[in-house]
Design a protein around this motif. Structure first.
Motif, PDB file in Angstrom:
ATOM      1  N   TYR B 472      86.324 -28.187  19.329  1.00  0.00           N
ATOM      2  CA  TYR B 472      85.654 -28.914  18.239  1.00  0.00           C
ATOM      3  C   TYR B 472      84.394 -28.202  17.794  1.00  0.00           C
ATOM      4  O   TYR B 472      83.428 -28.833  17.377  1.00  0.00           O
ATOM      5  N   ALA B 473      84.424 -26.889  17.930  1.00  0.00           N
ATOM      6  CA  ALA B 473      83.229 -26.103  17.629  1.00  0.00           C
ATOM      7  C   ALA B 473      82.675 -26.410  16.248  1.00  0.00           C
ATOM      8  O   ALA B 473      81.460 -26.449  16.048  1.00  0.00           O
ATOM      9  N   GLU B 474      83.570 -26.668  15.279  1.00  0.00           N
ATOM     10  CA  GLU B 474      83.080 -26.863  13.909  1.00  0.00           C
ATOM     11  C   GLU B 474      82.282 -28.153  13.762  1.00  0.00           C
ATOM     12  O   GLU B 474      81.517 -28.313  12.828  1.00  0.00           O
ATOM     13  N   LEU B 508      85.435 -20.351  18.722  1.00  0.00           N
ATOM     14  CA  LEU B 508      84.181 -20.557  18.007  1.00  0.00           C
ATOM     15  C   LEU B 508      83.997 -19.460  16.964  1.00  0.00           C
ATOM     16  O   LEU B 508      83.652 -19.711  15.812  1.00  0.00           O
ATOM     17  N   PHE B 509      84.288 -18.242  17.373  1.00  0.00           N
ATOM     18  CA  PHE B 509      84.113 -17.120  16.467  1.00  0.00           C
ATOM     19  C   PHE B 509      85.025 -17.255  15.254  1.00  0.00           C
ATOM     20  O   PHE B 509      84.616 -17.027  14.117  1.00  0.00           O
ATOM     21  N   LEU B 510      86.241 -17.657  15.511  1.00  0.00           N
ATOM     22  CA  LEU B 510      87.180 -17.776  14.396  1.00  0.00           C
ATOM     23  C   LEU B 510      86.753 -18.895  13.439  1.00  0.00           C
ATOM     24  O   LEU B 510      87.078 -18.872  12.261  1.00  0.00           O
ATOM     25  N   LYS B 511      86.035 -19.870  14.000  1.00  0.00           N
ATOM     26  CA  LYS B 511      85.612 -20.978  13.147  1.00  0.00           C
ATOM     27  C   LYS B 511      84.284 -20.694  12.465  1.00  0.00           C
ATOM     28  O   LYS B 511      84.059 -21.098  11.335  1.00  0.00           O
ATOM     29  N   LYS B 512      83.382 -20.082  13.188  1.00  0.00           N
ATOM     30  CA  LYS B 512      82.066 -19.781  12.602  1.00  0.00           C
ATOM     31  C   LYS B 512      81.751 -18.312  12.823  1.00  0.00           C
ATOM     32  O   LYS B 512      80.943 -17.974  13.695  1.00  0.00           O
ATOM     33  N   PRO B 513      82.390 -17.445  12.084  1.00  0.00           N
ATOM     34  CA  PRO B 513      82.264 -16.021  12.392  1.00  0.00           C
ATOM     35  C   PRO B 513      80.853 -15.472  12.225  1.00  0.00           C
ATOM     36  O   PRO B 513      80.455 -14.576  12.962  1.00  0.00           O
ATOM     37  N   THR B 514      80.098 -16.007  11.290  1.00  0.00           N
ATOM     38  CA  THR B 514      78.816 -15.361  11.001  1.00  0.00           C
ATOM     39  C   THR B 514      77.862 -15.377  12.170  1.00  0.00           C
ATOM     40  O   THR B 514      77.343 -14.345  12.574  1.00  0.00           O
ATOM     41  N   GLU B 515      77.665 -16.538  12.726  1.00  0.00           N
ATOM     42  CA  GLU B 515      76.583 -16.620  13.716  1.00  0.00           C
ATOM     43  C   GLU B 515      77.015 -16.157  15.095  1.00  0.00           C
ATOM     44  O   GLU B 515      76.206 -16.034  15.988  1.00  0.00           O
ATOM     45  N   THR B 516      78.290 -15.980  15.277  1.00  0.00           N
ATOM     46  CA  THR B 516      78.713 -15.870  16.671  1.00  0.00           C
ATOM     47  C   THR B 516      79.264 -14.502  17.056  1.00  0.00           C
ATOM     48  O   THR B 516      79.870 -14.353  18.102  1.00  0.00           O
ATOM     49  N   GLN B 517      79.042 -13.543  16.208  1.00  0.00           N
ATOM     50  CA  GLN B 517      79.586 -12.226  16.511  1.00  0.00           C
ATOM     51  C   GLN B 517      79.100 -11.663  17.823  1.00  0.00           C
ATOM     52  O   GLN B 517      79.860 -11.165  18.636  1.00  0.00           O
ATOM     53  N   GLU B 518      77.801 -11.792  17.989  1.00  0.00           N
ATOM     54  CA  GLU B 518      77.220 -11.239  19.195  1.00  0.00           C
ATOM     55  C   GLU B 518      77.838 -11.882  20.421  1.00  0.00           C
ATOM     56  O   GLU B 518      78.167 -11.231  21.393  1.00  0.00           O
ATOM     57  N   LEU B 519      77.988 -13.174  20.308  1.00  0.00           N
ATOM     58  CA  LEU B 519      78.512 -13.948  21.430  1.00  0.00           C
ATOM     59  C   LEU B 519      79.910 -13.474  21.803  1.00  0.00           C
ATOM     60  O   LEU B 519      80.221 -13.240  22.971  1.00  0.00           O
ATOM     61  N   ALA B 554      95.298 -13.710  14.581  1.00  0.00           N
ATOM     62  CA  ALA B 554      94.455 -14.235  15.652  1.00  0.00           C
ATOM     63  C   ALA B 554      94.196 -15.709  15.433  1.00  0.00           C
ATOM     64  O   ALA B 554      94.275 -16.520  16.350  1.00  0.00           O
ATOM     65  N   LYS B 555      93.892 -16.027  14.202  1.00  0.00           N
ATOM     66  CA  LYS B 555      93.601 -17.420  13.890  1.00  0.00           C
ATOM     67  C   LYS B 555      94.843 -18.279  14.141  1.00  0.00           C
ATOM     68  O   LYS B 555      94.766 -19.372  14.713  1.00  0.00           O
ATOM     69  N   GLU B 556      95.958 -17.740  13.711  1.00  0.00           N
ATOM     70  CA  GLU B 556      97.184 -18.510  13.894  1.00  0.00           C
ATOM     71  C   GLU B 556      97.495 -18.714  15.371  1.00  0.00           C
ATOM     72  O   GLU B 556      97.983 -19.760  15.775  1.00  0.00           O
TER      73      GLU B 556
END
Lengths: 443, 1001
Positions: B472-474, B508-519, B554-556
């Motif tokens: 439920y990351a989003e 999380l990355f697939l849902k919110k790619p911008t902020e989480t790249q580093e992670l 990947a998303k799929e």
């Protein structure tokens, strides 16, 4: 089958060890001690499997009895046997204690040799066993051939629980109907669950091999007779003494001592048997319908502000005014943060027991159709604990001289054709005792 | 305590009157001598006292075998008590003093003729318990007489004695025709004789699964049913248990047996009731459902089962374990009886836990309110296990009864508010399951759950919470922070949590790619570079590759819709359930395991199955009848709660779309990951000379730059990502950076590890012959009246042979040789008679080879590879024991498939692994591998890590047990390390010894 049987004291020392099967070694004795008796954590199952060996255990006071096996045995049978073993030992030398076991170890080995052969339980009725296993050793030589064959035919026979040739000057029998009544009631007086579990215990002192027939107001039997129009019931044989005028009761389920002919019960619902001598449990039963609840508890709890509770509890007895209930005890739970309690009761004695978090109200005797009341003021310490007090139910203990299920003994007929006494000569006593099981009212 | 003290005092007073306990107290030195003197005393009383002392010593475990002759001398007595004591002693020590035991034979034989039936029975009973061959021979005649004795007491004892004798010498019993006599006893007039005969026959039949020993036909069944009404409670159990093995010819016979068994349901003995329930449950399968009687029977079963719950706690436990099975098989029987399973305050914990289980099974819309109220009560009790189970139960209710879900969730939230640590953790684990069952319904509670993040210290709860955050990351604003907080101690987490964290961050990355790249870079590098857990590494690589090659896929794959979880959990697998129903009342039903799982040897290996009305009249034992069994609407089996998480992860990996066919042959989820690697990445890493088709690799080859330093392009935007990810060049570079460090690491762990693991390069070569241990002396001439036997074991092209040299060192000719083995761990038995055709004259020696089979009777030996052998010749019988190398039992087809190996290795719990050191071995890994192959130890894969060769090997024993090994060989170090994994860890020690001998010779 059972591979071995061990008895330990509380320290884990072996008092008795009898091995029946080759696959059980001496190390099994130690395995149980180490893994169960000395286990750091309390054992959480009565069956333990250690290295592919299964141990069944029961505890009597501080004595451990363990049966061991490496096979897929009938587990229910093993436990039933262990209980039976305890019964037999108790019948021979009283309480099961370390001292008594040590004092009777020769006898115990002798018993174990007789009642368990190659791990198969054999006749274990004390009545029969006592005829040939005595603490003096077998009378052996003094017995005549007839006596010997009498023993063997009894041990192996259909009536293994009774020996022949019993004689009493006075033929007498006592029947105790012992019931425990369980209740869970809502604060509004609605019955959430109620059941009675009862036992009929018989003490018989009858000569010869008496054929007995027991009758009670079982709904199925009464209905059948009502249709058939035949009433076996004679005026004399009505031994009833209950308080209810109920005609019959519905029994949910019952089990019988092995002397009762089950197939006859199944087909005709008649209870016929040749009783063991002395005391034994004839039957157990359970009822859930139309139970007479001897007491009604009416609670009233009021919260006055945040630091005070007012509790009022009324109990009403609900049976014939001529009968007396005894040993009445009402237990009213109090919150954990109680600082002081003031109690006023019209009858009996009431005390606040801080260690038990409850007000305990005791009344020695109370007749039927009466009521009594207690009121209490409970002072509470202010706490910031948000958690609400869970209000455990008010529980009650009592004893009444009737059967709350409404069960009545209609007759117990005794026939002994060979000896010259008849049903009329037998002195019969019936007693009804109803006790509280878990008897709770939510408040 | 006070009570105990009182009791002790009471006992003391009691004890002063009776004095037998004094026998337990003597422990001084020289005791044996004193006893010896007393035993030989002339005074009868003194003798008896002495024997009592001996028995007391024996009980507490002292060795008093030295007194054997003295005790046996006391046997000839007319005092029965003394006689019984001596017999007791004999039973204990006869085996250790077989020659002396013979002294007792005469008395036994005499006693078997005694006028008193009690004494006759006592003698035959005791004789059967003395496991000395010589005595057994003498037993036959008296036993034959006793089986036909006029007194039923003697006959019933003799019947059991046949079973005893069979246990000692099965052949003898058959040869002497005792089995037929025993069968005749089924028609005996005395019910107890019938019952014991049935018990004995049932036991004998168990060790001969295919014999038609218990020839159950309508006539014998009728006899048994008649005896059932008359015999003791125990006899009734024997008979009912035997009846349960019968398959009625048709539904009518089935019904008539049921009718005659139902009265037993009212017996006071719970074991009688349960055995009757077993018979009824089994025979009910044969009855047509529309029959009136079928309904009647169902109704009759409930009350006795409820009554069992008023028995003593131990029996309640047995009953509850059985009810658990019955409820799964026929839920209708107890569906209205929920209340009786409510937990009582003073129930022992084992009863409480079992009741809870059944409550869940019976929970339905009709009773759910009551059940929930109860469960809520339980969750506030003291016992931690019980509370945990209660909390879990609330979750299961929510999943099972949809209408109650909302109430369950709010109850769970209430419980979380108590802040009791373990309650919170359990609650979170079950809420995760509720989310999976009712998606998009209760997510509002996530905020509350997140508040308790810090207090979670159990892997399962942590993993569940991480799953929730990822899934439920989003909707969770600070999902990245939350996950990041877990990442700090990544290496200290358990694998379960690590895997879940990896997946969650990728989600999380697939849902919110911008902020989480580093992670995501951080977690991928932690998983692939810093971890030595292959699962984690593999999954890390898969994600990495998915993300870098085809983010859409990947998303799929990662965010695929997950199937809802099933309603019932913890159900027993239907075939096992059927088998367990046939074992109602027995240990199998208590353990919920088939007997073969805890019984050694041939007993209980046969699997019982229910025969349905469709079944023919065939014997139940035959395995093929079971296939006819129908179970209408088989319940869906899904793994137990504990496995759910694994299940989740698995689903993440298996795309529902066309991203490539999911591995279908994969036996488990871990293998799923492996398979993808093995297949998909093979081309990638299989050949190092070819540049792997990873685009980023060509972009920045051998970049030493740490991934997080690569700048992300400024025009990179989430909308772009949401749109055409694959084609976007921005994505390419934006993404291209992170795995830049990969190649460096790629070469090291992957080609060094996986490549070698999957492709055995230098494994082959010469296969060396089997190592044959030199002959050793098994039976010295001194012990065998001049016969010396030395020998060894060989395995030649699949045939095991025992090669012996028999040397006659005596003065006379030896002939008439025969050989027999005792039961042993792997069922080794001579495949034919010992072929020594010519007599051996003095000072002559002869070679003999005895082919062996592995289908003989099984009994676990200590040590495992011990073999007890009896050799007979014209002079006497001699016994010796020898140890065979376990490699004799390694099959030629013991080479496991690599992937199966991997899966199996993981599947076997770690506690089954044992590690050994082999010292002073100077072979290199290839030579070792060759040498071992000669003994059917196959090398499946080899990999080299830091100069250490790891050989992965497998072998298969004749009884189907697989042993997996990892052999570590370091160049220049003569000490090898070997780790063995096997489902039967007992064999490890033997296998290790075998390794040692093979490698060193």
């Amino acid at each position: 089958m059972i591979g071995g049987l061990f008895i330990y004291n509380h320290k884990g020392e072996v008092l008795i060890s009898r091995v029946y099967r080759d696959d059980i070694g001496r190390n099994a004795v130690d395995a149980f001690r180490v893994n169960v008796i000395h286990a750091r954590q309390q054992v959480r199952s009565p069956v333990t499997n250690i290295a592919r060996t299964s141990f069944f255990h029961v505890k009597r006071s501080n004595i451990w009895l363990a049966a061991v096996t490496k096979q897929n045995v009938n587990a229910a049978m093993v436990f039933e046997f262990l209980y039976k073993m305890c019964d037999v030992m108790t019948a021979y030398f009283g309480k099961i204690s370390e001292e008594n076991i040590k004092n009777n170890f020769v006898l115990i080995y002798e018993l174990l040799d007789e009642i368990l052969d190659f791990g198969y339980p054999q006749n274990s009725e004390t009545g029969a066993l006592k005829t040939f296993i005595t603490q003096q050793g077998i009378k052996g030589q003094s017995q005549t051939k007839e006596e010997q064959s009498q023993i063997t035919s009894q041990v192996t026979g259909q009536i293994g629980w009774r020996r022949e040739g019993i004689k009493y000057r006075r033929n007498e029998l006592f029947l105790d109907v012992l019931e425990s009544v369980n209740l869970l009631m809502s604060p509004q007086g609605q019955v959430l669950s109620a059941h009675v579990s009862g036992r009929v215990v018989m003490k018989s002192y009858l000569s010869g091999m008496p054929e007995c027939k027991f009758g009670m107001n079982d709904k199925i039997v009464i209905d059948k007779q009502g249709k058939g129009g035949t009433t076996e019931d004679t005026g004399k044989s009505d031994l009833g003494g209950g308080s209810s005028g109920k005609q019959s009761i519905a029994i949910d389920d019952c089990t019988f001592h092995q002397c009762v002919r089950l197939s006859k019960f199944d087909s005709e619902r008649s209870i016929s048997f040749i009783p063991p001598d002395g005391e034994y449990e004839l039957m157990r039963y359970r009822t859930t319908k139309d139970i007479i609840l001897p007491f009604r508890v009416i609670p009233l709890v009021r919260e006055v502000g945040r630091t005070k509770l007012e509790v009022k509890v009324v109990i009403k007895s609900n049976f014939k005014p001529s009968l007396l209930a005894q040993k009445i005890e009402v237990r009213i739970p109090t919150p954990l943060n109680t600082s002081g309690v003031q109690v006023i009761c019209m009858k009996g004695k009431a005390k606040y027991k801080a260690s038990e978090n409850a007000i305990v109200w005791k009344i020695k005797r109370m007749a039927g159709m009466k009521e009594s009341q207690i009121s209490a003021e409970i002072e509470l310490l202010p706490t910031n604990d948000k958690k609400k007090w869970a209000r455990p139910p008010i529980s009650m203990n009592f004893e009444v001289p009737f059967a709350p299920s409404g069960l009545k003994v209609r007759y117990l007929k005794v026939f002994e054709s060979k000896l010259n006494y008849s049903d009329h000569d037998v002195i019969k006593w019936v007693r009804y005792i109803g006790r509280s099981g878990i008897y709770e009212t939510r408040c | 305590m006070q009570e105990w003290a009182n009791q002790l005092c009471e006992n003391r007073q009691f004890g002063s009157k009776m004095t037998d306990s004094k026998y337990f107290t003597t422990t001084k030195k020289g005791e044996i001598f004193e006893l010896k003197a007393e035993l030989n005393s002339d005074k009868k009383e003194k003798k008896k006292e002495a024997v009592k002392k001996v028995i007391a010593s024996m009980t507490v475990g002292k060795d008093v075998s030295a007194l054997f002759p003295d005790v046996v001398n006391c046997m000839q007595t007319d005092n029965l008590e003394l006689k019984k004591l001596v017999y007791l002693y004999l039973m204990n020590y006869a085996k250790s003093q077989p020659d002396m035991a013979i002294m007792a034979v005469n008395t036994f034989v005499k006693d078997c003729e005694d006028l008193n039936p009690l004494i006759r029975a006592l003698a035959v009973r005791t004789m059967g318990c003395i496991r000395v061959d010589k005595i057994t021979e003498y037993l036959c005649e008296p036993l034959r007489k006793c089986l036909k004795d006029e007194d039923p007491y003697v006959r019933k004892t003799a019947a059991v004695c046949v079973a005893k004798l069979h246990d000692i010498n099965a052949q003898l019993v058959e040869d002497q025709g005792f089995l037929d006599t025993l069968k005749d006893l089924i028609s005996d007039s005395n019910p107890m004789v019938v019952a014991n005969a049935v018990a004995a026959l049932s036991e004998i039949a168990e060790s001969h699964p295919n014999s038609n020993l218990l020839d159950l036909n309508p006539q014998t069944i009728n006899k048994l049913l008649t005896a059932l009404n008359e015999c003791t409670e125990w006899g009734q159990i024997f008979i009912l248990d035997c009846l349960a093995n019968y398959s009625p010819r048709d539904d009518r016979e089935s019904q008539s047996i049921c009718e005659r068994v139902t009265p037993r349901l009212s017996h006071a003995n719970s074991a009688v009731v349960l055995s009757a329930v077993k018979v009824l449950m089994k025979f009910m399968e044969m009855l047509p459902k529309d029959l009136d009687y079928y309904g009647t029977l169902l109704k009759k079963l409930a009350p006795p089962l409820v009554t069992l719950l008023s028995a003593e706690p131990e029996l309640q436990y047995v009953a509850l374990r059985n009810i658990n099975l019955i409820v799964q098989r026929r839920p209708e029987i107890l569906k209205h009886e929920m209340k009786v399973f409510f937990v009582k305050y003073n129930d022992p914990i084992y009863v409480k836990l079992e009741k809870l289980d059944i409550m869940i099974r019976l929970a339905s819309q009709a009773n759910i309110a009551q059940v929930l109220a109860e469960l809520k009560e339980y969750a506030t009790e003291v016992d931690v296990d019980f509370v945990r189970k209660a909390v879990r139960a609330i979750g299961r209710c929510a999943i099972k009864v949809e209408q109650s879900a909302e109430r369950c969730v709010s109850t769970l939230l209430d419980l979380i508010q108590t802040k009791v640590n373990y309650v919170v953790q359990e609650a979170i684990v079950v809420i995760k399951d509720i989310f999976r069952k009712y998606p998009n319904k209760y997510e509002s509670v996530i905020a509350t759950l997140c508040e308790h993040l810090e207090s979670l210290d159990e892997p399962e709860a942590r993993a569940a919470m991480i799953w929730i955050v990822g899934e439920y990351a989003e909707r969770i604003d600070n999902a990245d922070e939350l996950l990041e907080s877990f990442l700090e101690g990544f290496h200290d987490e358990s694998t379960q949590v690590q895997l879940q964290l990896l997946t969650a961050i990728v989600k999380l990355f697939l849902k919110k790619p911008t902020e989480t790249q580093e992670l995501v870079q951080q977690v991928l590098s932690l998983a692939t570079q810093d971890s030595d857990n292959p699962d984690l590494r593999d999954r890390g690589y898969i994600y990495w590759r998915l993300l870098s090659t085809d983010p859409v896929a990947a998303k799929e794959v990662v965010l695929a819709e997950k199937p809802l979880i099933s309603e019932e959990t913890d159900l027993i697998e239907p075939t096992l359930l059927e088998e367990l129903i046939c074992h109602i009342g027995t240990l199998a039903s208590v353990y919920h395991k088939p007997p073969s799982a805890f019984v050694e040897g041939s007993r209980g290996v046969q699997h019982k199955r229910l025969t349905s009305s469709a079944g023919s009249g065939e014997s139940v034992e035959s395995p093929d009848t079971g296939s006819a069994a129908v179970s209408e609407a088989p319940p869906t089996v899904i793994p137990s709660q504990g496995d759910l998480l694994g299940d989740l992860l698995n689903l993440d990996l298996t795309p529902p779309t066309s991203t490539g066919p999911p591995p279908t042959t994969a036996p488990g989820m871990q293998l799923g990951a492996m398979d993808l690697l093995g297949g998909g990445l093979d081309s990638l890493i299989g050949d190092e000379s070819e540049p792997p088709p990873i685009p980023l690799r060509t972009d920045t080859p051998q970049s030493p730059q740490p991934p997080h330093q690569s700048p992300s392009p400024p025009h990179y935007s989430p909308t772009e990502l949401g749109g055409d990810i694959g084609g976007s060049p921005a994505m390419g570079t934006g993404f291209g950076a992170p795995p830049a460090a990969m190649p460096a690491s790629f070469n090291a762990p992957i080609s060094g590890g996986l490549d070698d693991l999957f492709d055995l390069g230098g494994g082959g070569g010469l296969t060396m012959g089997t190592y044959i241990p030199p002959k050793s002396v098994w039976l010295p001439a001194m012990k065998a009246k001049g016969l010396e036997i030395s020998g060894t074991f060989v395995r030649r092209s699949g045939v095991i042979q025992m090669e012996m040299t028999l040397n006659n060192k005596a003065m006379s000719v030896m002939s008439d040789f025969a050989i027999q083995f005792n039961r042993n761990s792997f069922g080794l038995a001579p495949a034919g008679p010992l072929q020594i055709l010519t007599p051996i004259s003095p000072n002559q020696s002869i070679e003999a080879a005895l082919p062996l089979s592995t289908v003989g009777p099984v009994m676990k030996m200590e040590p495992l590879n011990n073999l007890q052998v009896a050799v007979k010749n014209n002079i006497d019988v001699f016994y010796f024991s020898c140890q065979y190398p376990i490699s004799m039992l390694f099959l030629e087809d013991g080479k496991m498939e690599r992937q199966v190996f991997l899966a199996t290795w993981k599947d076997i719990p770690n506690e089954n692994e044992s590690q050994f050191q082999i010292k002073d071995c100077h072979l290199n890994s290839d030579a070792a591998s060759n040498k071992l192959q000669g003994s059917n130890i196959f090398t499946i894969a080899k990999r080299t890590v830091e100069g250490q060769d790891m050989l992965y090997q497998s072998m298969k024993l004749t009884n189907g047990i697989w042993v997996l090994a990892e052999l570590r060989v370091q160049a220049g170090n003569p000490n090898y390390t070997i780790s063995l994994k096997c489902r039967a860890p007992e064999v490890s020690q033997c296998v290790f010894q075998n390794y040692e001998t093979v490698l060193k010779n």
